[in-house]
Design a protein around this motif. Structure first.
Motif: not given
Lengths: 164, 548
Positions: B124-125, B145, B150, B178-180, B301-302
């Motif tokens: 995921x990261x 994260x 998800x 910021x992005x999560x 999760x879109x």
């Protein structure tokens, strides 16, 4: 259809490879990709041109959004943005052809940035379509080397990609 | 404090009490500090892949991230399969790998592998921590994260010089990426639309997936199905959401699923997908459902919405919260004709399992196992990959218990390490691993791990002397080749187990199963049952006939 995406990402090592890897892994085709730092030095902005259908662009947008390092993804609205790319091109141009070459450059608003006895290097910034026309005009001279940056795009008017 | 001590302190602050791992040169300082801590237990596995699987079992049973660590190079690359397995099934893992010193990174040093690069598409990261001052933040973020939105595996690559560097750590209290920012609440307008669609439907069906299990929304899903009287089918990852005996439960969907489940989905006018990503083995294409059927898709999760199947009403958010909202806002309804019809299909597809005289009927055996552990309703069953997995998924009655298997990746060798991890997370629960003789041999070395650490799991080996599911596939879909699927020179598992000091019991026919299961369930340490299964036993069930 070609879609232009503005992607704001965290400006640190490895992010470009994460974005590029996503495109290859999911089988999305990149036409061009350009990247650079933004007004906020913590963020980089990528402009990616993708050739795909409507369903795929939705997936591209969602998959990009899913990346932790992505701050904002926007599919730029058709007709609502300005796109430019920089082209550097080195052509064969002996002295006797220079006058003709200069006319072409002037006509297309290109800049001569380097000259030798046998070559001329031109700088050209415009849309991808105009770039194609420009290159067609240069082809009879003989293109020795061509470098294109890919498209950078920004929205028209007061809109910005970051805030809506 | 040095980097290794900081890392361990940060892990302890995240509530980590068990780490599954395998030491090596590049992770040595970390191990040095780990041995000084009383609050974190280390489980030495026998292969790094199993450290990842054990952490996965731990995560699924405990509801928090499992942690594993390995050295650089081969230690890290051995872990990749486990990370990929966890990624496909959305399991929260934090993996820590040692790495060569930062000043020689990229020089092809001894045991150097670009593990963050290699795992890019399986995590995921990932982090490559080059600065000791960033370590506390990185570990805090990694857990955040891995466990939110998800869930998924997060990798932290930790060069040895960072482990040895000294710093005064500042441990952050919170995370801000910021992005999560995963969405939790479902959009109220979408929820209203879903309620309208459900009230208009005549033949609705709910498909429950792994997302329902990981959101801990099994109760809510059952309550919703009951309130609106909607039959439920499950994906492999969703197995265990409802009891097999629940009148509304139709069974598992998919190529190896229950015929009634397939029938219900093919006839439905409304399909409500809950935390199910509509994988190709579950619903092979839009053709398997009615062309005019409406689809409501609920997922955290879109990306999953519209990836494999387009949805009319997408709802993004935490499934538990969304199901609660649906429960609160919808009126009870009854789809009497539909429920009667689906119940009939279920009845038709549940054949009485025959008793075999010279072999074990695996479905009957699992059903019996399920009845035997019935009193211990929160039992955790892990299954491997292959026929054993299908027999387990279709026949075990999970009443509040859990089913852990490698669904997306189909990774053989998952069941035993996953059971180890699950047992360490929930020591008071019965944890049983079901595997085949192929998968058993893949994870055989872990028997030593289990004995060394006194992990009292139970193992059932479905022994048929071959790779049964592949044999079945070759026969039904290709030709008749079975030559390369035969497990020749199969060792005597009882003797092998004896070498490890493990008690076993062989079951040669259904008549023996009762006694063997009692013996196994009474045992307070690792116990292995070896079931003799007919080499031609299949796992695909016959479809419900068309005229019904």
């Amino acid at each position: 259809m070609k879609y232009t995406l503005a992607i704001l990402v965290e400006n640190h090592a490895g992010v470009l490879s994460k974005v590029a890897a996503l495109f290859s892994r999911r089988g999305f085709n990149i036409d061009s990709l350009s990247v650079g730092v933004t007004e906020d030095t913590k963020l980089s902005r990528m402009t990616v041109v993708v050739d795909c259908d409507k369903n795929t662009i939705e997936q591209v947008e969602k998959q990009l959004n899913k990346l932790i390092d992505t701050v904002k993804v926007k599919v730029l609205p058709e007709g609502g943005y300005l796109a430019r790319e920089l082209t550097l091109v080195k052509i064969s141009c002996p002295v006797k052809q220079r006058a003709e070459m200069m006319k072409t450059a002037e006509l297309m608003n290109a800049h001569i940035i380097d000259v030798t006895a046998t070559t001329v290097t031109l700088e050209f910034t415009d849309t991808s379509e105009r770039t194609e026309i420009f290159l067609t005009m240069l082809r009879p001279f003989g293109i020795r080397e061509l470098v294109r940056t890919g498209v950078s795009a920004i929205e028209k008017g007061v809109q910005t990609a970051r805030k809506e | 404090m040095n980097g290794a001590a900081i890392a361990l302190e940060a892990l302890a602050r995240e509530g980590v009490s068990v780490i599954f791992g395998y030491p090596g040169a590049a992770i040595a300082p970390f191990y040095e500090e780990l041995s000084k801590r009383d609050d974190i237990r280390h489980i030495l596995v026998r292969n790094e892949q199993n450290a990842g699987h054990a952490a996965s079992g731990y995560a699924r049973a405990s509801g928090k991230a499992g942690v594993c660590c390995t050295t650089s190079g081969p230690g890290a690359t051995n872990l990749i399969t486990a990370l990929a397995t966890a990624y496909m099934d959305s399991i929260a893992l934090v993996a820590i790998t040692g790495q060569v010193p930062t000043d020689i990174l990229g020089h092809d040093a001894f045991q150097e592998a670009d593990i963050t690069g290699a795992c890019e598409s399986f995590t995921k990261y990932s982090y490559l921590c080059k600065d000791i001052n960033e370590l506390p933040r990185i570990i805090k973020e990694a857990f955040h994260i891995a466990q939110t939105g998800r869930p998924g595996p997060v990798l932290i690559d930790l060069p040895i010089d960072v482990q040895l560097a000294e710093a005064e750590p500042v441990f952050p209290q919170s995370v801000d990426i910021t992005g999560y920012k995963p969405r939790t609440k479902g959009h109220p307008v979408q929820i209203k639309k879903a309620i309208t669609a459900i009230s208009e439907a005549e033949k609705p069906v709910i498909c429950t997936g792994g997302g329902v299990v990981s959101a801990q929304a099994r109760k809510e899903l059952t309550a919703l199905a009951e309130q609106l009287s909607i039959p439920v089918v499950s994906t492999l990852m969703g197995v265990g959401t409802m009891s097999i005996d629940h009148p509304l439960y139709m069974g598992m969907l998919g190529t190896h699923g229950c015929p009634a489940a397939k029938k219900v989905v093919s006839q439905a006018d409304l399909l409500i997908l809950c935390g199910a990503r509509v994988g190709d083995r579950t619903i092979a294409g839009r053709g398997q459902i009615k062309s005019d059927a409406k689809i409501i898709h609920i997922d955290i999760d879109p990306v999953e919405i519209g990836k494999n199947m387009s949805a009319h009403i997408p709802i993004v958010g935490d499934i538990r919260l969304i199901l609660r909202a649906l429960l609160a806002e919808s009126e009870p309804c009854s789809h009497t004709d539909w429920i009667e019809q689906t119940a009939q299909w279920k009845k038709d597809s549940l054949a009485e399992e025959q008793e075999y005289a010279d072999h074990v009927n695996p479905r009957r055996f699992i059903r019996l196992l399920s009845q035997k552990v019935g009193k211990n309703k929160k039992a955790i069953l892990t299954a491997d990959v292959g026929q054993n997995q299908i027999w387990a998924a279709n026949s075990f009655n999970f009443e509040g218990g859990r089913f852990l298997t490698s669904g997306g990746m189909g990774t053989m060798g998952y069941s035993i390490p996953a059971a180890m991890g699950a047992k360490l997370a929930k020591p008071s629960r019965e944890v049983i691993a079901v595997c085949g003789d192929g998968s058993f041999q893949m994870m055989l070395p872990e028997l030593a791990t289990i004995m060394q650490h006194g992990i009292a799991i139970k193992i059932i080996v479905m022994k048929n002397g071959r790779l049964g599911m592949i044999r079945e596939l070759q026969e039904t879909s290709f030709g008749h080749t079975t030559d390369c699927m035969e497990l020749g020179s199969l060792p005597d598992i009882s003797k092998l187990a004896e070498a490890y000091g493990i008690k076993t019991c062989k079951v040669k026919s259904d008549a023996d199963s009762n006694e063997a299961l009692d013996l196994m369930l009474k045992s307070r340490s690792l116990f292995i049952i070896i079931c003799s299964v007919d080499e031609n036993e299949n796992s695909i069930l016959a479809p419900v006939s068309e005229d019904k």
